[in-house]
Design an enzyme around this catalytic site. Sequence first.
Site, short mmCIF file in Angstrom:
data_model
loop_
_atom_site.label_atom_id
_atom_site.label_comp_id
_atom_site.label_asym_id
_atom_site.label_seq_id
_atom_site.Cartn_x
_atom_site.Cartn_y
_atom_site.Cartn_z
N ARG A 36 7.89 36.44 32.63
CA ARG A 36 9.10 35.61 32.77
C ARG A 36 10.27 36.51 33.15
O ARG A 36 11.17 36.12 33.88
CB ARG A 36 9.40 34.82 31.49
CG ARG A 36 10.74 34.09 31.53
CD ARG A 36 10.82 32.90 30.57
NE ARG A 36 10.33 33.20 29.25
CZ ARG A 36 10.99 33.90 28.32
NH1 ARG A 36 12.19 34.37 28.58
NH2 ARG A 36 10.46 34.12 27.14
N TYR A 76 23.32 18.69 50.58
CA TYR A 76 21.94 18.33 50.22
C TYR A 76 22.01 17.37 49.04
O TYR A 76 22.57 17.71 48.00
CB TYR A 76 21.16 19.60 49.87
CG TYR A 76 19.72 19.34 49.51
CD1 TYR A 76 18.80 19.00 50.48
CD2 TYR A 76 19.29 19.44 48.20
CE1 TYR A 76 17.48 18.76 50.16
CE2 TYR A 76 17.96 19.20 47.87
CZ TYR A 76 17.06 18.86 48.85
OH TYR A 76 15.76 18.62 48.53
N ASP A 126 24.85 27.77 50.61
CA ASP A 126 23.46 27.38 50.78
C ASP A 126 23.08 27.72 52.22
O ASP A 126 23.50 27.06 53.16
CB ASP A 126 23.33 25.87 50.50
CG ASP A 126 21.88 25.37 50.57
OD1 ASP A 126 21.05 26.06 51.18
OD2 ASP A 126 21.61 24.29 50.01
N LYS A 186 11.48 26.28 52.35
CA LYS A 186 11.65 25.90 53.74
C LYS A 186 11.23 27.05 54.68
O LYS A 186 10.06 27.27 54.86
CB LYS A 186 13.10 25.46 53.97
CG LYS A 186 13.63 24.48 52.90
CD LYS A 186 12.89 23.16 52.86
CE LYS A 186 13.18 22.30 51.64
NZ LYS A 186 14.57 22.06 51.32
C1 LIG Z 1 15.36 21.72 50.27
C2 LIG Z 1 16.76 22.11 50.10
C3 LIG Z 1 17.28 22.39 48.82
C4 LIG Z 1 16.46 22.22 47.55
O1 LIG Z 1 15.40 23.11 47.49
P1 LIG Z 1 13.99 22.80 46.73
O2 LIG Z 1 13.17 23.99 47.06
O3 LIG Z 1 13.46 21.51 47.28
O4 LIG Z 1 14.28 22.69 45.28
C5 LIG Z 1 18.61 22.78 48.75
N1 LIG Z 1 19.38 22.89 49.84
C6 LIG Z 1 18.90 22.62 51.07
C7 LIG Z 1 19.81 22.76 52.24
C8 LIG Z 1 17.58 22.23 51.25
O5 LIG Z 1 17.13 21.96 52.48
#
Ligand SMILES: *Cc1c(COP(=O)(O)O)cnc(C)c1O
Length: 376
Positions: A51, A103, A175, A200
């Site tokens: 962890r 998001y 982000d 992603k």
């Molecule tokens: C997918 C996404 C998230 C969230 O991420 P997860 O891996 O699904 O928890 C946050 N911000 C953006 C821009 C995303 O495309």
Amino acid sequence: MKSNPKFETLAIKSTENKFSNSKPASTPIYLSSTYERNSDGSYTNDFVYSRDNNPNRKIVEQSVALLEKGNFGFAFSSGMAAVSAVFQSLKTGDHILLPDDIYYAIKKLMEEVFKHWNLTYDIVDMANLEMVKKSIKKSTSLIWVESPSNPQLKITDISAISAIAKENNMLCAVDNTWATPVFQNPLGLNADIVMHSSTKYFGGHSDVIGGCIVVNDENLAKKIKNIQLLSGAVPSPFDCWLIARGIQTLHLRVTKQTENALKLAYFLEMHPKIEKVLYPGLISHPQHLIAKKQFKNGFGAMLSVLIKGDETEAFKISTNLNYFKTATSLGGVESLIEHRKSVEGKNSSTPSNLLRISVGIEHIDDLIEDWKQALI
Ligand SMILES: *Cc1c(COP(=O)(O)O)cnc(C)c1O
């Protein structure tokens, strides 16, 4: 590292195996949850309990820090866990500025979880710097930026927002999921925190959920590390292994995907059945000049289209397509398409004729042919 290696070299070098005596070329998956002490009580390589840390995680964390040109990287079990860690690092009563096109799950996380912990927020158009300044309260401690934004591909001037944050003693978090570090490094634009959903582009194959944070400031890093350790939203060794493997081809994939996206955007923009294409690489994009200044070598592989017609027409087009799977998520090698409004629900401000496209690595001729037949 000796010289000043380029991104592609860093991506390979930073994900190489570091912790095994038998020197396998590919990093093994370290499933062990615990590590044996040496006779003096110390631990080899500082690994104690998974962890806290783990070789596969350490590789991902060091790699994302290098690629985002930051000092400290942290990996989480999802992008949302990474976002939560940033919010958890604030104090109750703090106020946050969120972008209007954010998001959707991040807004929900604020509304449905952190609001009850007495974090407050306002939603602002980050393109309007005067509005951003006006929305700052005494208790504002964080400006959250998403650029390009999901799903409307709005571009925020990260340097300008970071400067506003600095002047007011606040943090600026970005982000950077959609831009990837191949095209944009927010820390270099004076942001304090970079966040990714590694589900992603880092993972890149739609087979792993993960998230990460990179920061420069040591005190902030200590806070995030403590939250990661104590809240425990850590990724598994296998997930880290998949993400490290994804990172090795990140540059190759997103370069190809971005080339495809630009060509598809040009094609769709000229098509009579398309009302509008939202892509920062197009001159028609309202913040194209900021995008040109802020992106390096390309504008990313996400675009949205507003089709002529309503929701029914949008669904028809997306199911007519053969090479674009109608699925949520993005950033994988395969092209995906999604009707965002129906995913985001009733309160969504996304237009009902908007389709979001994640462009893959297929041949562009096939992708364009596919759209030609789907739009008939
Ligand atoms: C997918 C996404 C998230 C969230 O991420 P997860 O891996 O699904 O928890 C946050 N911000 C953006 C821009 C995303 O495309």
